[in-house]
Design a protein around this motif. Structure first.
Motif, short mmCIF file in Angstrom:
data_model
loop_
_atom_site.label_atom_id
_atom_site.label_comp_id
_atom_site.label_asym_id
_atom_site.label_seq_id
_atom_site.Cartn_x
_atom_site.Cartn_y
_atom_site.Cartn_z
N GLY A 145 9.87 4.93 15.68
CA GLY A 145 9.14 5.70 16.40
C GLY A 145 7.73 5.55 16.32
N ALA A 146 7.30 4.69 15.54
CA ALA A 146 5.82 4.71 15.16
C ALA A 146 5.16 3.43 15.93
CB ALA A 146 5.49 4.72 13.57
N LYS A 147 3.98 3.57 16.11
CA LYS A 147 3.35 2.35 16.90
C LYS A 147 3.08 1.40 15.86
CE LYS A 147 -0.51 0.87 19.88
NZ LYS A 147 -1.54 1.35 20.80
N LEU A 148 3.68 -0.07 16.25
CA LEU A 148 3.35 -1.15 15.38
C LEU A 148 2.45 -2.20 16.13
CD1 LEU A 148 4.49 -2.85 12.90
CD2 LEU A 148 6.25 -3.74 14.43
N ASN A 172 -0.08 -4.50 13.82
CA ASN A 172 -0.08 -3.96 12.31
C ASN A 172 0.64 -4.87 11.36
OD1 ASN A 172 -2.09 -2.21 13.57
ND2 ASN A 172 -0.31 -0.71 13.73
N VAL A 173 -0.15 -5.91 10.93
CA VAL A 173 1.00 -6.86 10.15
C VAL A 173 0.76 -6.11 8.48
CG1 VAL A 173 1.40 -8.98 8.98
CG2 VAL A 173 1.02 -8.72 11.38
N ALA A 174 -0.54 -6.23 7.91
CA ALA A 174 -0.72 -5.90 6.65
C ALA A 174 -1.06 -4.26 6.21
CB ALA A 174 -1.78 -6.47 6.21
N ALA A 175 -1.50 -3.65 7.68
CA ALA A 175 -1.95 -2.01 7.43
C ALA A 175 -2.24 -1.72 8.73
CB ALA A 175 -3.10 -2.02 6.78
N TYR A 176 -2.15 -0.15 8.84
CA TYR A 176 -2.66 0.39 10.05
C TYR A 176 -3.62 1.41 9.73
CZ TYR A 176 0.48 4.19 8.20
OH TYR A 176 0.85 5.25 7.66
N HIS A 188 4.19 -4.50 6.70
CA HIS A 188 4.28 -4.36 5.19
C HIS A 188 4.96 -3.07 4.93
CE1 HIS A 188 1.44 -7.72 3.94
NE2 HIS A 188 2.56 -8.19 4.87
N ASP A 189 4.35 -1.72 5.47
CA ASP A 189 4.90 -0.39 5.29
C ASP A 189 6.56 -0.37 5.76
OD1 ASP A 189 2.84 1.11 4.34
OD2 ASP A 189 1.93 1.00 6.13
N LEU A 190 6.89 -1.17 6.50
CA LEU A 190 8.24 -1.27 6.70
C LEU A 190 9.24 -1.96 5.81
CD1 LEU A 190 8.07 -1.49 10.73
CD2 LEU A 190 8.89 0.29 9.44
N GLY A 191 8.59 -2.60 4.78
CA GLY A 191 9.18 -3.60 3.68
C GLY A 191 9.02 -4.86 4.17
N SER A 192 8.43 -5.41 5.09
CA SER A 192 8.37 -6.93 5.44
C SER A 192 7.12 -7.67 4.65
CB SER A 192 8.29 -7.13 6.90
OG SER A 192 8.21 -8.49 7.39
#
Length: 288
Positions: A145-148, A172-176, A188-192
């Motif tokens: 539900g959040a913008k990636l 947003n790979v490393a940060a947002y 990264h926040d999603l655990g990848s």
């Protein structure tokens, strides 16, 4: 690790220019077109400093994220250019599925998939059935539900018969950014642990496949069907800001030209070509 095109992208004639730092990949690509570049050029960077979003907004991109623009020098009708955003969304969603399998959707207390990040409202039952990454009309990719990611198309006329389109994709790979008015997340926040280079290679391969399916607009019906399978919010309450008006109702579908179809409470059906979409009752109120 260096940026590289996937073998299928190379075979289809795509080229790559990777830059350490750039103001805007879209602006750079359009400048290349005006200087005579024939197109099928990817411009990528992990440090974009002046990115652009829709309607003149700024797209913030912390270092380590992926800024990628594909330059297309068009040999199709101008009215089809906007549908390339749907091609881009599908390609990015497939690429994310391929390289970020550990970026799982959070699980709610009832054991079901949780797509309702704070303020994001309700999402479709199709999404809850298993799409990890969803497509929000017209140009966002969502996770939980959040913008990636966001997609921005910009064009320039080259002469009276030719134009170029820059298809900008920011992920947003490393940060947002933490100063946004809507929920956002990063891989990264999603655990990848996926990095920008790995994601771009997968994106270049997926784009090549979907571009063949799109086929200068001849395969738009197939693109529409694929997009609907990943669409966020279908069947749910939405509010769409169009200029100074907010239209509320139920998101029914997108039509054959990929316009947004909303049914108002009185049953009136409205076709929207451009606007800002907000999901759910809470988000609808904030759209005013």
């Amino acid at each position: 690790m260096r940026f590289a095109l996937a073998p299928k992208a190379v075979a289809d004639g795509f080229r790559l220019e990777a830059l350490e730092t750039i103001d805007s990949t879209n602006a750079y690509a359009l400048a290349q077109a005006r200087a005579g570049d024939p197109g099928k050029l990817w411009v990528v960077s992990k440090n974009q400093q002046s990115g652009r979003g829709r309607r003149g907004r700024t797209w913030h991109s912390p270092p380590g994220n992926l800024a990628a623009t594909l330059l297309v020098v068009a040999d199709f009708e101008l009215k089809l250019a906007s549908t390339l955003g749907f091609v881009a969304g599908l390609a990015l969603a497939d690429a994310l599925d391929a390289v970020a399998p550990q970026a799982a959707i959070s699980v709610g207390p009832d054991g079901g998939s949780n797509f309702a990040a704070a303020g994001s409202g309700a999402f479709s039952s199709k999404a809850a059935a298993g799409n990890r990454f969803e497509l929000k009309w017209p140009n966002d990719v969502l996770a939980s539900g959040a913008k990636l990611a966001g997609i921005l198309l910009e064009s320039t006329m080259l002469d009276k018969n030719h134009f170029a389109v820059a298809i900008g994709i920011g992920i947003n790979v490393a940060a947002y950014p933490d100063d946004l008015p809507y929920p956002a997340t990063s891989l990264h926040d999603l655990g990848s642990k996926c990095d920008a280079e790995t994601l771009f290679e997968a994106l270049s391969e997926a784009w090549a496949a979907y571009a063949r399916l799109w086929n200068k607009g001849q395969g738009l019906a197939a693109i529409r069907n694929c997009w609907l399978e990943r669409a966020a919010g279908i069947g749910g309450e939405v509010a769409v800001r169009v200029d100074n008006r907010v239209i509320r109702g139920i998101f029914e579908t997108i039509d054959e030209e990929c316009h947004f179809i909303i049914r108002e409470p009185d049953g009136n059906v409205i076709r929207i070509a451009a606007g800002d979409v907000h999901f759910g009752a809470v988000a609808s109120a904030s759209a005013v």
